[in-house]
Design an enzyme around this catalytic site. Structure first.
Site, short mmCIF file in Angstrom:
data_model
loop_
_atom_site.label_atom_id
_atom_site.label_comp_id
_atom_site.label_asym_id
_atom_site.label_seq_id
_atom_site.Cartn_x
_atom_site.Cartn_y
_atom_site.Cartn_z
N TYR A 33 -4.86 1.96 9.82
CA TYR A 33 -5.67 0.80 9.45
C TYR A 33 -6.82 0.57 10.44
O TYR A 33 -7.89 0.10 10.05
CB TYR A 33 -4.80 -0.45 9.30
N GLY A 49 -1.92 12.77 3.48
CA GLY A 49 -2.55 13.72 4.40
C GLY A 49 -3.85 14.31 3.88
O GLY A 49 -4.34 15.30 4.40
N GLY A 78 -6.52 12.04 3.00
CA GLY A 78 -7.53 10.98 3.07
C GLY A 78 -7.50 10.02 1.88
O GLY A 78 -8.36 9.14 1.76
N LEU A 79 -6.51 10.19 0.99
CA LEU A 79 -6.50 9.36 -0.22
C LEU A 79 -6.07 7.92 0.06
O LEU A 79 -6.53 6.99 -0.61
CB LEU A 79 -5.59 9.99 -1.28
N GLY A 80 -5.20 7.74 1.06
CA GLY A 80 -4.80 6.38 1.43
C GLY A 80 -6.02 5.59 1.91
O GLY A 80 -6.17 4.41 1.57
N VAL A 110 0.87 -1.19 0.00
CA VAL A 110 0.00 0.00 0.00
C VAL A 110 0.90 1.24 0.00
O VAL A 110 1.71 1.42 0.91
CB VAL A 110 -0.93 0.02 1.24
N VAL A 143 1.11 5.59 -1.13
CA VAL A 143 0.55 6.85 -1.65
C VAL A 143 1.72 7.82 -1.79
O VAL A 143 2.55 7.94 -0.88
CB VAL A 143 -0.51 7.45 -0.69
N ASP A 182 3.16 -1.93 9.46
CA ASP A 182 4.24 -1.33 10.25
C ASP A 182 3.63 -0.57 11.42
O ASP A 182 2.51 -0.04 11.31
CB ASP A 182 5.03 -0.33 9.38
#
Lengths: 176, 176
Positions: free
Chosen positions: A155, A120, A122-124, A112, A114, A148
């Site tokens: 998450y 920062g 909200g796209l992740g 994953v 970005v 991590d």
């Protein structure tokens, strides 16, 4: 070759419905992203330029991996989601995620990423929501990942629990 | 149809060498298992009786899963290892494990089970060693799993580390 060509490959019966649903998700994201000139789009087309992906991974400091193996890994992933910044006729890869699966019960999310310029906002989370959406659509009930320490909270905000019911993530290391 | 038919499918160039290597592993296990009348054999042939597998999973109290989905999961696993007790012309499924993978970097081990009558003899470790051996042979460098709390020590003895470098195993749960 259309950008959304393989968006729902293997599920031809309702491609157009699902495609428009997917597009509308992208539009809502675009509307919610501040300071973003252009559009944010998602795709599950895995026919992407692997050098552009390498550049994205470089941007967050990941170790380089052989392109040949990356190609195999993408081919054998169950779900691949790419995130793009589109401005006029130009589009740029700004996010990526993939999941392996047994196509029945379990899926595990890997890689994953970005691009730092787009973090920062909200796209992740939207990228991960696309992954979860596609896996749930395929009736996968068990979605897992290895996080991590510094992204555990990220998450958790998406509904992932660390060590649920005492289950431990473990990795094998060759005997030294 | 031979028992070892698909043992190293997809790697025809040296099937006979690897087959004999695999057999010798089985023999050494047989020799080391106390109170075991007969032979213990391993196979990576995934053409197994799924009702026999269900019976094995029942024996350790796992929830039943639809046979149709189990078949799909086995078809889409990268590695499948079965463990058999052979006595004369009779053989019985006594262990099972499988791993999903992207065929390049990562593999995740699922559904590790040993029949209660054959537990406590080191056979679970031998089963897992077969899984690790097959994954390493395919050049998979990152072998992971999710372990219930009571088997963390078991996997540690095989070289698995819990939460290495603070990495957390996480599972997604649908919003309630």
């Amino acid at each position: 070759m259309g950008f959304w060509k393989n968006l729902f490959s293997g599920n031809d019966s309702s491609v157009s419905d699902q495609r428009s649903k997917f597009r509308s998700v992208s539009n809502s994201i675009h509307n919610s992203v501040p300071n973003c000139d252009g559009e944010i789009l998602f795709s599950s087309d895995r026919d992407l330029d692997l050098y552009e992906l390498e550049e994205l991974c470089d941007s967050v400091g990941w170790s380089r991996r052989p392109i040949r193996k990356v190609r195999i890994a993408i081919e054998h992933s169950f779900v691949v989601v790419t995130m793009w910044h589109k401005k006029g006729s130009f589009k740029r890869l700004i996010g990526f995620a993939r999941a392996t699966s047994d196509h029945a019960f379990n899926a595990t999310v890997w890689d994953v990423v970005v691009h730092p310029e787009f973090q920062g906002r909200g796209l992740g989370k939207e990228l991960m929501r696309e992954v979860i959406y596609l896996l749930r659509k395929e009736d996968i009930s068990n979605i897992s990942l290895f996080a991590d320490g510094h992204v555990v909270t990220f998450y958790q905000q998406l509904g992932f629990s660390p060590d649920p019911e005492g289950i431990k993530g473990m990795f094998w290391y060759p005997p030294s």
